[in-house]
Design an enzyme around this catalytic site. Structure first.
Site, short mmCIF file in Angstrom:
data_model
loop_
_atom_site.label_atom_id
_atom_site.label_comp_id
_atom_site.label_asym_id
_atom_site.label_seq_id
_atom_site.Cartn_x
_atom_site.Cartn_y
_atom_site.Cartn_z
N HIS A 50 5.59 27.49 5.29
CA HIS A 50 6.26 28.77 5.01
C HIS A 50 7.78 28.67 5.14
O HIS A 50 8.50 29.47 4.59
CB HIS A 50 5.81 29.84 6.01
CG HIS A 50 4.39 30.25 5.84
ND1 HIS A 50 3.81 30.44 4.62
CD2 HIS A 50 3.42 30.53 6.76
CE1 HIS A 50 2.55 30.82 4.77
NE2 HIS A 50 2.29 30.86 6.08
N CYS A 84 4.47 30.15 -7.14
CA CYS A 84 3.93 28.79 -7.08
C CYS A 84 2.88 28.59 -8.17
O CYS A 84 1.98 29.42 -8.33
CB CYS A 84 3.33 28.58 -5.70
SG CYS A 84 2.33 27.12 -5.61
N GLU A 120 6.88 33.56 5.33
CA GLU A 120 7.67 33.00 4.21
C GLU A 120 8.85 33.91 3.89
O GLU A 120 9.98 33.46 3.68
CB GLU A 120 6.78 32.83 2.97
CG GLU A 120 7.54 32.26 1.78
CD GLU A 120 6.70 32.22 0.49
OE1 GLU A 120 5.49 31.93 0.58
OE2 GLU A 120 7.27 32.49 -0.58
#
Ligand code: F3S
Length: 697
Positions: free
Chosen positions: A74, A195, A126
């Site tokens: 993270h 991502c 994160e």
């Protein structure tokens, strides 16, 4: 009945990398070792690591000074690094490269005075880590919260903003937020920082959940990406069971389901997924369910085998062309070696490197200067996030869990094979001349240096090879020595071939009068040789000009581009006679077009004879003024009245077109009523007739 396991199940490459680093630390760090927060969202993993001496610490203050600290995938903010440094801690940074990229964007935005608009879950580690790199930031969860932020603080709309997204954001959330940002904000940079591994996994969850009547989502409930998978499945599948591990299967019945899908979050270890599978197999066995052999499915486990363990082994067969679950597990622990050729997916692109998801425990990256040999190529033109990419493994760092890759070198191997083929097959290739040296020049062909000896450059002997620098040329590879990295080429060979082809074409089409553009190659005393694009022809000196010349150099120079026409040719002897002077420039033609008998012309006396004077009417056209036509009285010699160079008016009294002779009279103008003496011969001089052309070699 069948069970389908999602291909994108379990650790993503970011988590694999983190786990690998943590396991190394557990094995190698002798002093105290901590993870800052739970290493991943999985209690079993955290417990297992703790037993091996790597304990979780919630705050930096809980960590003993001098310890080793693992930063999880993270990531954390800048301040945390500073605090750890102040405590003398050794840091093992396992921040996922995708997250590091967001940190860099945040730093850059802050340096540019931009507020960082973070779309993600407030309070998520994160997001907190990203905020720790921002001078100013705003966090919103979704489009709704974004709209509310913009209406409550309208001044944000005109502020310089940089928008980034939590790596696990959904495509839907991204699209709806981008729409609002583009509509409402006037000075914004938007970065797609989601991502690829997450998007792929979510996409598979969408697909699988529509095909199955029951979905098992395996993972820790504190994991944001696993929760999202469950949400996605719930939108499409009538029954979704969110379980942390195999124990979660207790008291669940699957009697009424014929197809069950299993998908696991990025922080779910392979062994947990395997256990769930095993348990499902046992369950089916006990219930004596007949399970079809689903060989055509991607991940199928049949439940009819004797032993659960072997069931997993035997029934995890791949779909046609696919991989079995066992293979996927194997792959997740595969070790890379230097020199391996690997294929991965571009996960992120930064200014310095390209992150590549190799589907193994290592995080692959290609330094930008290992991407290509193409001079001036731009990274964004060559690769995009989501692209499949092949590369060579240059270096493996098992401690950090990274693999340095090079696409350039893999390309180079392929290029060498191509170069050898070009040589064997005598293929004409293009290259750019990059260098010159004593012996010749160097061309770059697909990034390979090709030496071209001076004699093969196609330049005339003694010419400056520097004239070729930076030029794109066609050449033939004539010699390849891979071991010595030596390649020799020839531009001349290509030119020779091209000339031969053009010459053949010329001979096929040539006819008298046909015009060609050519270049003067050489001059002799009797004419000029001209290259008309594959063949040389000759212009005889008499065909160069309508006026008398003593040397071709008076009209042409070597290298001059000229338009010529064919006077005659001999295919057998391969000779062509060319003409250069044009009919429209013929002085006699110009004279006839300008004057007629009775016209008065200003003429120039060019020669005095006893019987009269020659006078130039036009350059190249002279006429004769007979002695009786010079004055209105009798004279002994023309010189008594005229001098060479003098210009006088004269009347054209006769034109003999056949003999090209002109008679002139001054007297006719002095005594208009007087008739010219017809009996007196009028001598004129016409332009010289061309001599017979000399034929070309
Ligand atoms: Fe995993 Fe990194 Fe993506 S941790 S989910 S690869 S952002």
């Amino acid at each position: 009945m069948k069970i389908v396991v999602a291909e994108n199940s379990g650790f993503c490459y970011g988590v694999s990398r983190t786990m690998e680093m943590a396991e190394r630390a557990a094995a190698e760090v002798s002093g105290k070792c901590f993870t800052l927060g739970h290493i991943i969202h999985n209690k079993d993993v955290v417990r297992a690591l703790e037993k091996r001496g790597v304990a979780p610490a919630e705050r930096v203050e809980d960590i003993s000074p001098g310890s080793t600290v693992i930063i999880r995938s993270h990531g954390v903010g800048r301040e945390t690094y500073e605090k750890l440094e102040a405590r003398g801690c050794a840091v093992i940074d396992a921040t996922c490269p995708n997250v590091s990229r967001i940190h860099k964007l945040a730093v850059q935005a802050s340096e540019e005075g931009r507020t960082v608009l973070i779309i993600g879950t407030p309070g998520h580690p994160e997001i907190e880590g990203i905020r720790g790199w921002c001078a100013r930031s705003q966090v919103v969860r979704n489009a709704e919260e974004l709209e509310s932020l913009l209406s409550q603080t309208p001044e944000i709309r005109s502020e310089p903003l940089s928008a980034v997204f939590q790596t696990t954001s959904t495509e839907k959330n991204y699209q709806s937020c981008v729409k609002i940002i583009k509509k409402e904000c006037t000075n914004v940079k938007i970065f797609d920082t989601m991502c690829v591994a997450t998007s792929r996994r979510q996409e598979e969850a969408r697909k699988l959940s529509t095909e199955c009547s029951c979905m098992l989502v395996v993972g820790d409930k504190s994991s944001a990406n696993t929760r999202r998978l469950a949400e996605i499945c719930e939108e499409r599948c009538p029954r979704v069971c969110f379980i942390e591990n195999a124990a979660g299967l207790e008291n669940l019945s699957f009697d009424e389901h014929d197809t069950i899908g299993i998908i696991a979050g990025a922080s779910t270890p392979a062994w947990t997924i395997k256990e769930v599978n095993k348990k499902m197999c046992e369950e089916f066995k006990n219930q004596e369910l007949n399970v079809e052999n689903q060989a055509e499915q991607e991940e199928v486990i049949s439940a009819g085998a004797a032993e659960p363990e072997s069931v997993v082994e035997e029934t995890n067969q791949a779909a046609e062309g696919g991989e079995s679950f066992a293979e996927l597990l194997e792959k997740s622990i595969k070790t890379l070696r230097t020199g391996d050729k690997v294929t991965g997916t571009v996960a992120a692109i930064t200014a310095t490197e390209i992150s590549v998801d190799l589907g193994t425990k290592h995080s692959g990256y290609i330094p930008v200067d290992e991407l290509t040999n193409e001079p001036g190529a731009k990274v964004e033109d060559l690769v995009h996030v989501g692209d499949q990419i092949e590369a060579y493994v240059m270096r493996v760092n098992d401690v950090e869990g990274t693999a340095e890759l090079s696409k350039k070198r893999l390309d180079m191997v392929k290029t060498w094979a191509d170069i050898e083929t070009f040589c064997e097959e005598k293929t004409t290739v293009e290259g750019v001349i990059t260098d010159e040296n004593k012996g010749g020049v160097v061309a770059s062909v697909k990034g390979v240096r090709v030496f071209i000896p001076a004699s093969q450059t196609g330049l005339p002997r003694g010419a400056e090879t520097s004239a070729l620098l930076k030029k794109t040329v066609k050449l033939r590879i004539t010699e390849v020595n891979r071991a010595r990295h030596r390649v020799v080429g020839s531009i001349r060979a290509v030119q020779f071939e091209e000339r031969r082809a053009r010459a053949e074409q010329i001979w096929n089409e040539i006819e008298v009068g046909k015009k060609y553009n050519g270049v003067v190659k050489s001059l002799t005393s009797y004419g000029a040789f001209v290259d008309i694009g594959g063949i040389d022809g000759m212009i005889h000196v008499s065909e160069l000009s309508w006026t008398r010349i003593s040397n071709p150099a008076e009209v042409l120079s070597v290298g001059q581009e000229v338009e010529v026409y064919v006077i005659s040719f001999d295919k057998e002897k391969k000779k062509i006679s060319l003409g250069y002077r044009r009919e429209e420039d013929n002085p006699w033609t110009r004279f006839l077009n300008t004057y007629e008998v009775g016209s008065v012309a200003k003429v120039k006396i060019v020669k005095l004879m006893d019987f009269g004077a020659f006078a130039e009417v036009l350059p190249g056209v002279d006429g004769l003024i007979h002695i009786s036509q010079i004055a209105d009285h009798r004279i002994g010699k023309p010189a008594e009245v005229l001098t060479v160079g003098e210009e006088v008016d004269a009347k054209i009294v006769n034109i003999d077109t056949e003999k090209r002779k002109i008679s002139l009279s001054i007297r006719a103008l002095l005594e208009p009523q007087a008739e010219p003496a017809a009996e007196e011969p009028a001598e004129v001089e016409a332009p010289a007739e061309p001599e017979a052309p000399v034929e070309a070699e």
